[in-house]
Design an enzyme around this catalytic site. Sequence first.
Site, mmCIF file in Angstrom:
data_model
loop_
_atom_site.group_PDB
_atom_site.id
_atom_site.type_symbol
_atom_site.label_atom_id
_atom_site.label_comp_id
_atom_site.label_asym_id
_atom_site.label_seq_id
_atom_site.Cartn_x
_atom_site.Cartn_y
_atom_site.Cartn_z
ATOM 1 N N ILE A 120 52.308 2.279 1.193
ATOM 2 C CA ILE A 120 53.217 3.204 0.528
ATOM 3 C C ILE A 120 52.918 3.217 -0.957
ATOM 4 O O ILE A 120 52.826 2.169 -1.594
ATOM 5 C CB ILE A 120 54.683 2.787 0.753
ATOM 6 C CG1 ILE A 120 54.987 2.718 2.255
ATOM 7 C CG2 ILE A 120 55.636 3.756 0.066
ATOM 8 C CD1 ILE A 120 56.304 2.044 2.572
ATOM 9 N N VAL A 166 43.647 0.517 -0.425
ATOM 10 C CA VAL A 166 44.177 1.441 -1.429
ATOM 11 C C VAL A 166 45.382 0.814 -2.127
ATOM 12 O O VAL A 166 45.484 0.802 -3.360
ATOM 13 C CB VAL A 166 44.575 2.787 -0.778
ATOM 14 C CG1 VAL A 166 45.276 3.681 -1.804
ATOM 15 C CG2 VAL A 166 43.357 3.497 -0.218
ATOM 16 N N LYS A 167 46.313 0.275 -1.336
ATOM 17 C CA LYS A 167 47.525 -0.317 -1.896
ATOM 18 C C LYS A 167 47.208 -1.501 -2.807
ATOM 19 O O LYS A 167 47.791 -1.643 -3.891
ATOM 20 C CB LYS A 167 48.446 -0.778 -0.768
ATOM 21 C CG LYS A 167 49.718 -1.493 -1.227
ATOM 22 C CD LYS A 167 50.646 -0.562 -1.979
ATOM 23 C CE LYS A 167 51.944 -1.254 -2.342
ATOM 24 N NZ LYS A 167 52.857 -0.361 -3.094
ATOM 25 N N MET A 168 46.303 -2.349 -2.387
ATOM 26 C CA MET A 168 45.986 -3.526 -3.189
ATOM 27 C C MET A 168 45.373 -3.142 -4.536
ATOM 28 O O MET A 168 45.598 -3.822 -5.550
ATOM 29 C CB MET A 168 45.020 -4.439 -2.422
ATOM 30 C CG MET A 168 45.608 -5.106 -1.195
ATOM 31 S SD MET A 168 46.924 -6.326 -1.551
ATOM 32 C CE MET A 168 48.414 -5.303 -1.407
ATOM 33 N N ALA A 171 48.416 -1.191 -6.579
ATOM 34 C CA ALA A 171 49.461 -2.149 -6.955
ATOM 35 C C ALA A 171 48.963 -3.104 -8.028
ATOM 36 O O ALA A 171 49.742 -3.562 -8.877
ATOM 37 C CB ALA A 171 49.928 -2.930 -5.733
#
Length: 289
Positions: A120, A166-168, A171
């Site tokens: 997300i 992508v999230k890592m 973020a």
Amino acid sequence: MTTIGVVAPGAMGAALGRAWVAAGHDVVVTVAGRSERTRSLAHGLRWLDSLTDVAAAADVVVSVVPPARALGNAEQIADACRSAGVRPLVADLNAVSPAEAEQVAAVLAAAGCDPVDGAISGPPPELGKRTTVFVSGERAGELAGLGADGLSVRVVGERVGQASAVKMCTAAVYKGITALLMQSLRTAGEHGVQELVLEDLTPGLGWMAEQAPMAIAVAVAKSDRFPYEMGQIADTQEQAGVGGELFRAFAEVYQRSNDTSLAELTPEQAAELVDLDRVLQGLRTPRQR
């Protein structure tokens, strides 16, 4: 209409659920054993008695929990699916490394469920805010139709771990900047120059500096989950061969902030803090245990 089970209906999970309800889907949750805050957040969704009931009713089960609980939550979902004798598509939308996403997928696959790796990006899809859900895996394309007002679903690829990557990476930037601001402004506060530092940062950082007090307060209100997430980012970077030392240090920054009185606030309460001096005072005051 798709029946979507959301586990668990916290601030993000419940907001996603209401976006799907507004788009014409049926969203089921369980709040059994959850706090009054969670129960209040889950308004507008269809409540069932247990996780097994959620699994039995859902075409798609979506997991939205703090990252340290992702693997354990996957095990609970797998057990619920076995108990109900069902095999729904299960999307894990938690902030974990690609390696942990693969572990989650293996747990779900062992129960006969096809896993989708997800991530997300953005705030909960409410009040005109925009949220993107990245998904990957062999059946990720089946979730592309679950877009809604304020919510887009983007397919990254067919391999579990790609959405989590992508999230890592994103973020790392967002939470890394927040940690840098917190460290810098705490230091500035101890020297009595916090307003000058914030004023000097604003031309370069724009809204990030202008909203720094609120962003720091909200991050600290969630800081019980961030040390683990920072560790997952570090693992991802180490697996990429670039070293994870920076985010091991950021994990310590968030862990220290979790020991302050600011961490006693709910995210909703923290979002109301816009005064830098008040935020810094909260970071100076030890948490009451």
